[in-house]
Design a protein around this motif. Structure first.
Motif, PDB file in Angstrom:
ATOM      1  N   LEU A  58       1.340  13.581  -2.599  1.00 15.91           N
ATOM      2  CA  LEU A  58       0.128  13.556  -3.434  1.00 15.91           C
ATOM      3  C   LEU A  58      -1.117  13.434  -2.575  1.00 15.91           C
ATOM      4  N   ILE A  59      -1.046  12.634  -1.523  1.00 15.95           N
ATOM      5  CA  ILE A  59      -2.183  12.441  -0.617  1.00 15.95           C
ATOM      6  C   ILE A  59      -2.203  13.499   0.470  1.00 15.95           C
ATOM      7  N   SER A  60      -1.065  13.754   1.102  1.00 14.61           N
ATOM      8  CA  SER A  60      -1.036  14.668   2.265  1.00 14.61           C
ATOM      9  C   SER A  60      -1.433  16.098   1.909  1.00 14.61           C
ATOM     10  N   GLY A  61      -1.209  16.513   0.697  1.00 12.88           N
ATOM     11  CA  GLY A  61      -1.545  17.866   0.288  1.00 12.88           C
ATOM     12  C   GLY A  61      -3.008  18.097  -0.044  1.00 12.88           C
TER      13      GLY A  61
ATOM     14  N   TYR B 112       0.830  -1.209   0.000  1.00 15.21           N
ATOM     15  CA  TYR B 112       0.000   0.000   0.000  1.00 15.21           C
ATOM     16  C   TYR B 112       0.863   1.257   0.000  1.00 15.21           C
ATOM     17  N   PRO B 113       1.241   1.775  -1.166  1.00 14.82           N
ATOM     18  CA  PRO B 113       2.041   3.006  -1.192  1.00 14.82           C
ATOM     19  C   PRO B 113       1.251   4.221  -0.686  1.00 14.82           C
TER      20      PRO B 113
ATOM     21  N   ARG C  85      -1.239  18.019   7.367  1.00 11.06           N
ATOM     22  CA  ARG C  85      -0.896  17.685   5.979  1.00 11.06           C
ATOM     23  C   ARG C  85       0.600  17.443   5.775  1.00 11.06           C
ATOM     24  N   LYS C  86       1.213  16.734   6.745  1.00 10.52           N
ATOM     25  CA  LYS C  86       2.640  16.414   6.669  1.00 10.52           C
ATOM     26  C   LYS C  86       2.861  15.167   5.829  1.00 10.52           C
ATOM     27  N   SER C  87       3.816  15.249   4.941  1.00  4.25           N
ATOM     28  CA  SER C  87       4.200  14.112   4.117  1.00  4.25           C
ATOM     29  C   SER C  87       5.262  13.301   4.851  1.00  4.25           C
ATOM     30  N   MET C  88       5.129  11.961   4.802  1.00  2.00           N
ATOM     31  CA  MET C  88       6.106  11.075   5.434  1.00  2.00           C
ATOM     32  C   MET C  88       6.290   9.835   4.571  1.00  2.00           C
ATOM     33  N   TYR C  89       7.041   8.861   5.095  1.00  2.00           N
ATOM     34  CA  TYR C  89       7.359   7.650   4.352  1.00  2.00           C
ATOM     35  C   TYR C  89       6.129   6.866   3.912  1.00  2.00           C
TER      36      TYR C  89
END
Length: 95
Positions: free
Chosen positions: A91-94, A14-15, A82-86
């Protein structure tokens, strides 16, 4: 007993939406396992809480030590900010 559905609990499957995918995948894997062998006691040491009702429906007594919640407050805070992580790419967090 070999389980064929193990890939459904792997984070790499699940990316995006990793936690949701793994939670649902754990139920799919538990279904396979409980159909192959239904124990009297169902011990969970991995924190797959979504499998507990299924094990109960199969007649097992559920014993567990859930050492962390499936989704913790710090995870929810990252989503809110809306923090992007591993496991939550930009694309999703934003969105």
């Amino acid at each position: 007993v070999y389980l064929n559905k193990r890939k459904w609990i792997e984070a790499s499957t699940y990316p995006r939406f990793t936690m949701i995918g793994q939670s649902l995948g754990s139920v799919y894997l538990a279904w396979e396992a409980l159909n192959k062998f239904t124990p009297q006691f169902y011990f969970d040491t991995s924190g797959y809480a979504f499998t507990y009702p299924l094990a109960w429906l199969f007649g097992c007594k559920v014993l567990c030590y859930t050492h962390y919640p499936t989704i913790s407050s710090d995870m929810a805070e990252r989503v809110k900010q809306r923090k992007s992580m591993y496991n939550n790419n930009s694309l999703i967090s934003g969105r």
